[in-house]
Design an enzyme around this catalytic site. Sequence first.
Site, PDB file in Angstrom:
ATOM      1  N   ARG A 136      -3.942  10.773   4.669  1.00  0.00           N
ATOM      2  CA  ARG A 136      -2.817  11.690   4.779  1.00  0.00           C
ATOM      3  C   ARG A 136      -1.855  11.592   3.594  1.00  0.00           C
ATOM      4  NH1 ARG A 136       0.435  14.384   8.363  1.00  0.00           N
ATOM      5  NH2 ARG A 136       2.577  14.031   7.797  1.00  0.00           N
TER       6      ARG A 136
ATOM      7  N   ARG B 137       1.385  14.562  13.395  1.00  0.00           N
ATOM      8  CA  ARG B 137       1.848  14.375  12.011  1.00  0.00           C
ATOM      9  C   ARG B 137       1.803  15.650  11.173  1.00  0.00           C
ATOM     10  NH1 ARG B 137      -0.588   8.779   9.824  1.00  0.00           N
ATOM     11  NH2 ARG B 137       1.354   8.547   8.740  1.00  0.00           N
TER      12      ARG B 137
ATOM     13  N   ILE C 199       8.474   6.889  16.764  1.00  0.00           N
ATOM     14  CA  ILE C 199       8.095   7.598  15.532  1.00  0.00           C
ATOM     15  C   ILE C 199       6.852   8.478  15.744  1.00  0.00           C
ATOM     16  CG2 ILE C 199       7.546   7.360  13.065  1.00  0.00           C
ATOM     17  CD1 ILE C 199      10.276   6.191  13.691  1.00  0.00           C
TER      18      ILE C 199
ATOM     19  N   LYS D  29       0.843  -1.212   0.000  1.00  0.00           N
ATOM     20  CA  LYS D  29       0.000   0.000   0.000  1.00  0.00           C
ATOM     21  C   LYS D  29       0.875   1.257   0.000  1.00  0.00           C
ATOM     22  CE  LYS D  29      -1.672   1.762   3.980  1.00  0.00           C
ATOM     23  NZ  LYS D  29      -1.391   3.201   4.150  1.00  0.00           N
ATOM     24  N   ASN D  30       1.854   1.282   0.894  1.00  0.00           N
ATOM     25  CA  ASN D  30       2.629   2.514   1.039  1.00  0.00           C
ATOM     26  C   ASN D  30       3.538   2.787  -0.157  1.00  0.00           C
ATOM     27  OD1 ASN D  30       1.388   2.967   3.432  1.00  0.00           O
ATOM     28  ND2 ASN D  30       3.146   2.506   4.735  1.00  0.00           N
TER      29      ASN D  30
ATOM     30  N   ASP E  85       4.750   0.574  11.990  1.00  0.00           N
ATOM     31  CA  ASP E  85       3.508  -0.018  11.475  1.00  0.00           C
ATOM     32  C   ASP E  85       3.312  -1.470  11.929  1.00  0.00           C
ATOM     33  OD1 ASP E  85       2.863   2.335  10.263  1.00  0.00           O
ATOM     34  OD2 ASP E  85       3.356   1.703   8.225  1.00  0.00           O
TER      35      ASP E  85
ATOM     36  N   CYS F 207      -4.965  13.219  13.174  1.00  0.00           N
ATOM     37  CA  CYS F 207      -4.778  11.825  12.800  1.00  0.00           C
ATOM     38  C   CYS F 207      -4.756  11.021  14.092  1.00  0.00           C
ATOM     39  CB  CYS F 207      -3.456  11.721  12.046  1.00  0.00           C
ATOM     40  SG  CYS F 207      -2.806  10.083  11.940  1.00  0.00           S
TER      41      CYS F 207
ATOM     42  N   ARG G  96      -8.607  -0.200   4.752  1.00  0.00           N
ATOM     43  CA  ARG G  96      -7.741   0.820   4.141  1.00  0.00           C
ATOM     44  C   ARG G  96      -6.418   0.200   3.704  1.00  0.00           C
ATOM     45  NH1 ARG G  96      -6.307   5.658   7.649  1.00  0.00           N
ATOM     46  NH2 ARG G  96      -5.055   5.876   5.779  1.00  0.00           N
TER      47      ARG G  96
HETATM   48  C1  UD1 Z   1       4.613   6.810   6.292  1.00  0.00           C
HETATM   49  C2  UD1 Z   1       3.718   5.604   6.134  1.00  0.00           C
HETATM   50  C3  UD1 Z   1       3.186   5.160   7.493  1.00  0.00           C
HETATM   51  C4  UD1 Z   1       4.346   4.938   8.461  1.00  0.00           C
HETATM   52  C5  UD1 Z   1       5.265   6.153   8.511  1.00  0.00           C
HETATM   53  C6  UD1 Z   1       6.500   5.923   9.349  1.00  0.00           C
HETATM   54  C7  UD1 Z   1       2.768   5.936   3.946  1.00  0.00           C
HETATM   55  C8  UD1 Z   1       1.571   6.212   3.122  1.00  0.00           C
HETATM   56  N1  UD1 Z   1       2.617   5.958   5.267  1.00  0.00           N
HETATM   57  O1  UD1 Z   1       3.812   7.856   6.811  1.00  0.00           O
HETATM   58  O2  UD1 Z   1       2.455   3.948   7.318  1.00  0.00           O
HETATM   59  O3  UD1 Z   1       3.826   4.705   9.762  1.00  0.00           O
HETATM   60  O4  UD1 Z   1       5.687   6.499   7.181  1.00  0.00           O
HETATM   61  O5  UD1 Z   1       7.209   4.823   8.877  1.00  0.00           O
HETATM   62  O6  UD1 Z   1       3.821   5.649   3.419  1.00  0.00           O
HETATM   63  N2  UD1 Z   1       6.955  14.535  10.582  1.00  0.00           N
HETATM   64  C9  UD1 Z   1       7.164  15.857  10.896  1.00  0.00           C
HETATM   65  N3  UD1 Z   1       7.030  16.793   9.910  1.00  0.00           N
HETATM   66  C10 UD1 Z   1       6.720  16.448   8.619  1.00  0.00           C
HETATM   67  C11 UD1 Z   1       6.525  15.087   8.313  1.00  0.00           C
HETATM   68  C12 UD1 Z   1       6.651  14.151   9.329  1.00  0.00           C
HETATM   69  O7  UD1 Z   1       7.440  16.201  12.039  1.00  0.00           O
HETATM   70  O8  UD1 Z   1       6.620  17.330   7.765  1.00  0.00           O
HETATM   71  C13 UD1 Z   1       7.079  13.527  11.651  1.00  0.00           C
HETATM   72  C14 UD1 Z   1       5.759  12.777  11.889  1.00  0.00           C
HETATM   73  O9  UD1 Z   1       4.909  13.494  12.752  1.00  0.00           O
HETATM   74  C15 UD1 Z   1       6.257  11.487  12.501  1.00  0.00           C
HETATM   75  C16 UD1 Z   1       7.587  11.256  11.775  1.00  0.00           C
HETATM   76  O10 UD1 Z   1       7.963  12.512  11.222  1.00  0.00           O
HETATM   77  O11 UD1 Z   1       6.475  11.657  13.863  1.00  0.00           O
HETATM   78  C17 UD1 Z   1       7.547  10.220  10.684  1.00  0.00           C
HETATM   79  O12 UD1 Z   1       6.516  10.538   9.784  1.00  0.00           O
HETATM   80  P1  UD1 Z   1       6.609  10.211   8.223  1.00  0.00           P
HETATM   81  O13 UD1 Z   1       7.795   9.369   7.952  1.00  0.00           O
HETATM   82  O14 UD1 Z   1       6.465  11.488   7.477  1.00  0.00           O
HETATM   83  O15 UD1 Z   1       5.305   9.349   8.012  1.00  0.00           O
HETATM   84  P2  UD1 Z   1       4.343   9.370   6.778  1.00  0.00           P
HETATM   85  O16 UD1 Z   1       5.100   9.588   5.526  1.00  0.00           O
HETATM   86  O17 UD1 Z   1       3.181  10.232   7.054  1.00  0.00           O
END
Ligand code: UD1
Length: 421
Positions: free
Chosen positions: A93, A122, A327, A22-23, A305, A117, A397
Amino acid sequence: MDKIIIHGGTPLRGSIGLSGSKNATLPILMASLLTAEPLVISNVPRLRDVNTAIDLLATLGVDVQWSGEHRLELCGANAASWEAPYELVKTMRASFVVLGPLLARHGRARVSTPGGCAIGARPVNLHMAGIRALGAKVQLRHGYVEAHAERLRGARVWLDNPSVGATENIMMAAVRAQGQTVIENAAREPEVQDLARMLTAMGAQIAGAGTHVIEIEGVQRLHGAEHHVIADRIEAGSLMAAATITGGDLTIENAPVDQLDAVMVKLVEAGAEVHAHNGALRVCRSAPLHPIELRTLPYPGFPTDLQAQMMAVLTQAHGTSVITETIFENRFMHALELLRMGADVVMKGPTAIVRGSSRLSGAPVMATDLRASMSLILAGLVAENTTEVSRIYHLDRGYEDIDAKLRAIGARLERVPDKGE
Ligand code: UD1
């Protein structure tokens, strides 16, 4: 809405295949905005999140058609809109990852912020900072990120933390920028690597995907391509947890073995046997489970995850396990539901102390997010009597046809309409 009713007590046995990731799929579909030529994507899982991505792309003017059970054809020739509305971004998201491709294609983008979320705040600050570094003017107005740039220019982008979504967004903005972009402290996840392979097949020049430094040399245009999505390592890990918790014996075909090192190590430490052979992974357990310490980390560390699923497993270990979630700040919602089934879990900030082994008893429980739903199903598989998991739209999902898949390996469960919802 449906719920799943599970009759516990049966070890899972047999062979099972994995769906596409999915991701990996979601950002790969968004890459269709980067070219006017057709793309053919195979091994696409049939999931609610994939449907949301298709709806979003259709809103943006991309023509999307299923041409097989798991094959999508996309053509962005008439993709004229640069606005991703709140209604679609708030439900998923990952939709926010259209920001980079829209900006690269149209020189402007208006994308709703994802909002709250279930698993934490996030924010999208890293996505915005990255796009800004490439020369875009970015502002937040009325709940939307508005960005525009006559021409994006390559730059050095340093990520405060290796965000998966921010890495993907910046990569897709940079592939058509002028000059070189270097993303430092980039996410190394296999899904980022799969997106890089897809973009490369479209004519992008990308080096270093899978390492902390990704270098992108901007090109004038991208072209059509075909791509086969990688297998879902989170589904694999969830099934490995299912074999472990039930004391079963499962063979997972087409397993991405090299992406599962951290998961294998932790399951073996907890008492499972894991054998990799010819691209398949056999997971079984006959000895009692041991307590372990577990810390979620960016790839190649143990994936967040799979944290909820491991918590379910560790409720059955003989002793006290410690889980630290690094995370996301609010990703223990499943623990509250596991408590209703008789688990002994104490949460202190980012740490959960799981005292086993609990005799779980079936109860009505509620899924709070995607991976939490799987954790409750795993608990239900070993609980006495019947467990009813409601709000399983979360499950749909991200897990393709999971009730049928689990039934095929011996789980006694059924999906029924939830009249209480
Ligand atoms: C992706 C995955 C999700 C997984 C996550 C971490 C997809 C669709 N989803 O989510 O399943 O749990 O990676 O492996 O691929 N953060 C910030 N600022 C930002 C962006 C992120 O502070 O602009 C923080 C987030 O709050 C979180 C951490 O960084 O604490 C990791 O988030 P991120 O790697 O961005 O997760 P996603 O890409 O949303």
